[in-house]
Scaffold this motif. Structure first.
Motif, PDB file in Angstrom:
ATOM      1  N   GLY A 200      -1.551   4.307   3.339  1.00 32.09           N
ATOM      2  CA  GLY A 200      -1.016   2.974   3.567  1.00 32.09           C
ATOM      3  C   GLY A 200      -1.916   2.115   4.432  1.00 32.09           C
ATOM      4  O   GLY A 200      -1.584   0.971   4.727  1.00 32.09           O
TER       5      GLY A 200
ATOM      6  N   LEU B  71      -7.422  -0.418   0.178  1.00 35.27           N
ATOM      7  CA  LEU B  71      -7.258  -0.200  -1.264  1.00 35.27           C
ATOM      8  C   LEU B  71      -8.277   0.803  -1.795  1.00 35.27           C
ATOM      9  O   LEU B  71      -7.974   1.587  -2.689  1.00 35.27           O
ATOM     10  CB  LEU B  71      -7.388  -1.531  -2.008  1.00 35.27           C
TER      11      LEU B  71
ATOM     12  N   GLY C  99      -4.713   7.488   0.895  1.00 32.47           N
ATOM     13  CA  GLY C  99      -3.377   7.146   0.414  1.00 32.47           C
ATOM     14  C   GLY C  99      -2.335   7.064   1.507  1.00 32.47           C
ATOM     15  O   GLY C  99      -1.153   7.313   1.282  1.00 32.47           O
TER      16      GLY C  99
ATOM     17  N   LEU D  53       0.826  -1.212   0.000  1.00 33.87           N
ATOM     18  CA  LEU D  53       0.000   0.000   0.000  1.00 33.87           C
ATOM     19  C   LEU D  53       0.860   1.262   0.000  1.00 33.87           C
ATOM     20  O   LEU D  53       0.609   2.209  -0.758  1.00 33.87           O
ATOM     21  CB  LEU D  53      -0.930  -0.003   1.215  1.00 33.87           C
ATOM     22  N   LYS D  54       1.894   1.279   0.824  1.00 38.53           N
ATOM     23  CA  LYS D  54       2.733   2.475   0.947  1.00 38.53           C
ATOM     24  C   LYS D  54       3.603   2.700  -0.280  1.00 38.53           C
ATOM     25  O   LYS D  54       3.848   3.845  -0.680  1.00 38.53           O
ATOM     26  CB  LYS D  54       3.607   2.375   2.196  1.00 38.53           C
ATOM     27  N   SER D  55       4.070   1.602  -0.883  1.00 34.24           N
ATOM     28  CA  SER D  55       4.945   1.723  -2.054  1.00 34.24           C
ATOM     29  C   SER D  55       4.162   1.881  -3.349  1.00 34.24           C
ATOM     30  O   SER D  55       4.734   2.253  -4.385  1.00 34.24           O
ATOM     31  CB  SER D  55       5.842   0.481  -2.156  1.00 34.24           C
ATOM     32  N   GLY D  56       2.865   1.592  -3.297  1.00 32.82           N
ATOM     33  CA  GLY D  56       2.060   1.653  -4.515  1.00 32.82           C
ATOM     34  C   GLY D  56       2.246   0.450  -5.413  1.00 32.82           C
ATOM     35  O   GLY D  56       1.760   0.421  -6.544  1.00 32.82           O
ATOM     36  N   LYS D  57       2.945  -0.578  -4.920  1.00 38.62           N
ATOM     37  CA  LYS D  57       3.209  -1.773  -5.718  1.00 38.62           C
ATOM     38  C   LYS D  57       2.254  -2.892  -5.301  1.00 38.62           C
ATOM     39  O   LYS D  57       2.649  -3.911  -4.735  1.00 38.62           O
ATOM     40  CB  LYS D  57       4.660  -2.212  -5.546  1.00 38.62           C
ATOM     41  N   VAL D  58       0.998  -2.664  -5.577  1.00 43.69           N
ATOM     42  CA  VAL D  58      -0.037  -3.640  -5.220  1.00 43.69           C
ATOM     43  C   VAL D  58      -0.126  -4.702  -6.303  1.00 43.69           C
ATOM     44  O   VAL D  58      -0.246  -4.387  -7.493  1.00 43.69           O
ATOM     45  CB  VAL D  58      -1.404  -2.952  -5.042  1.00 43.69           C
TER      46      VAL D  58
ATOM     47  N   GLU E 183     -11.231   3.661  -8.161  1.00 43.53           N
ATOM     48  CA  GLU E 183     -10.159   3.303  -9.085  1.00 43.53           C
ATOM     49  C   GLU E 183      -9.961   1.793  -9.162  1.00 43.53           C
ATOM     50  O   GLU E 183      -9.256   1.318 -10.040  1.00 43.53           O
ATOM     51  CB  GLU E 183      -8.852   3.968  -8.647  1.00 43.53           C
ATOM     52  N   ARG E 184     -10.556   1.048  -8.246  1.00 40.71           N
ATOM     53  CA  ARG E 184     -10.306  -0.386  -8.203  1.00 40.71           C
ATOM     54  C   ARG E 184     -11.591  -1.204  -8.153  1.00 40.71           C
ATOM     55  O   ARG E 184     -12.641  -0.712  -7.766  1.00 40.71           O
ATOM     56  CB  ARG E 184      -9.493  -0.747  -6.945  1.00 40.71           C
TER      57      ARG E 184
ATOM     58  N   SER F 277      -6.987  -2.415 -12.763  1.00 41.49           N
ATOM     59  CA  SER F 277      -7.836  -1.930 -11.669  1.00 41.49           C
ATOM     60  C   SER F 277      -8.386  -3.039 -10.791  1.00 41.49           C
ATOM     61  O   SER F 277      -9.039  -2.769  -9.792  1.00 41.49           O
ATOM     62  CB  SER F 277      -9.018  -1.137 -12.252  1.00 41.49           C
TER      63      SER F 277
END
Length: 325
Positions: free
Chosen positions: A57, A50, A55, A20-25, A107-108, A137
């Motif tokens: 995390g 999510l 944003g 979540l924090k890195s945006g690498k979901v 967005e998801r 998404s």
């Protein structure tokens, strides 16, 4: 509830919060671990984070997306459960149709699949095609008791998130937050394996009454043999509690174990905390080895019952042995 607020599972938390924090979901996760380890609660908390608009995390709990989620008004969350004993191909096709629609402004789109290992081969192959060409998404969260039982080609396209059995202290924290009476919860987490089993136990008819009977029986078994026999007859075998002799013995083991906790200065681990004054006064009446013998006698009574000895006879013999030391 947010990820951070959930009890235990530190490794799973680190994996998900880092994503979540890195945006690498990842496009797909496999939550694998024993029943009662909190996989579904973590899946919901992760999905909420999510969707969260902050944003940060983790779920903030205050934004409009969090509030929608908390009130069950998030149309872009889909939960798939087995139809009977398995998840069938028609369910996967329906899920794919749902995910093909335009989302409602988020967005998801997220789907959580319970008991993913129960997918039929056709369902797993249908899902596999979906995983091989993931939509940016869409996030899949598959839950399985045994990740190795999931089709290898599906398994290899997910990020594993391992779950361990929850420690009693973590289960106690969760049950307390759910409003379960602490006296019952403290006993349940030492008797049942996993949160679901603990919840079922504390909701079981007679559990609170059985706990009270064990307290009286535990006291009488040490000081008043005749009273102990009378307690067993009148409050166990002449009532519906007599149908659960193994539960009585399991609680009685915890009672004797509490004596050892008191001797060792581990008051925070005492199960019968409402009796701590009485326990403290009598814990040193026997040595730690003596209390261990009481526990062994109790466990032996359970074995005798499983060997078809009458529960009443087994418990009466137990009380004689405890009295003798």
């Amino acid at each position: 509830m947010s990820i951070e607020q959930l009890a235990g599972q530190q490794k799973a938390k680190r994996i998900l919060q880092h994503a979540l924090k890195s945006g690498k979901v990842s496009h797909a996760y496999l939550f694998t671990g024993p029943p009662g380890s909190g996989r579904m609660a973590m899946a919901l908390a992760f999905a909420k984070a999510l969707f969260c608009a902050s944003g940060t995390g983790d779920a903030c709990g205050t934004c409009i997306e969090c509030r929608k989620f908390e009130h069950g008004n998030q149309p872009d969350l889909h939960v798939v459960e087995p139809d009977g004993n398995s998840i069938k191909i028609d369910q996967i096709r329906e899920l794919q149709r749902e995910l093909a629609y335009r989302n409602s402004g988020t967005e998801r789109k997220i789907y959580i699949m319970k008991r993913a290992e129960s997918m039929t081969l056709q369902a797993a192959n249908s899902l596999l095609k979906f995983l091989e060409e993931p939509q940016a998404s869409v996030v899949a969260i598959l839950l399985a008791d045994n990740g190795q039982a999931v089709l290898p080609t599906v398994r290899s396209r997910t990020q594993w998130v391992p779950f361990l059995p929850l420690a009693p202290i973590d289960m106690l924290q969760t049950l307390s937050l759910e409003g379960v009476p602490v006296l019952l919860a403290r006993a349940a987490v030492h008797l049942a394996s996993g949160l679901d089993a603990c919840r079922a136990l504390v909701q079981q008819n007679g559990f609170a009454e059985m706990r009270n009977v064990v307290i009286q029986l535990g006291k009488d078994s040490l000081l008043r043999f005749t009273a102990a026999m009378l307690t067993a007859q009148q409050h166990v075998f002449k009532t519906e509690l007599g149908d659960q002799p193994q539960l009585l013995l399991s609680l009685l083991v915890l009672w004797y174990k509490d004596m050892i906790h008191i001797q060792a200065g581990r008051q925070d681990e005492v199960v019968f905390i409402d009796q701590i004054d009485w326990l403290s006064k009598h814990a040193f009446a026997r040595s730690a080895e003596g209390w261990i013998r009481c526990m062994e006698h109790t466990l032996e009574a359970g074995k005798r019952m499983r060997a078809n000895v009458s529960p009443q006879l087994a418990i009466e013999q137990l009380l004689i042995r405890v009295q003798e030391g």
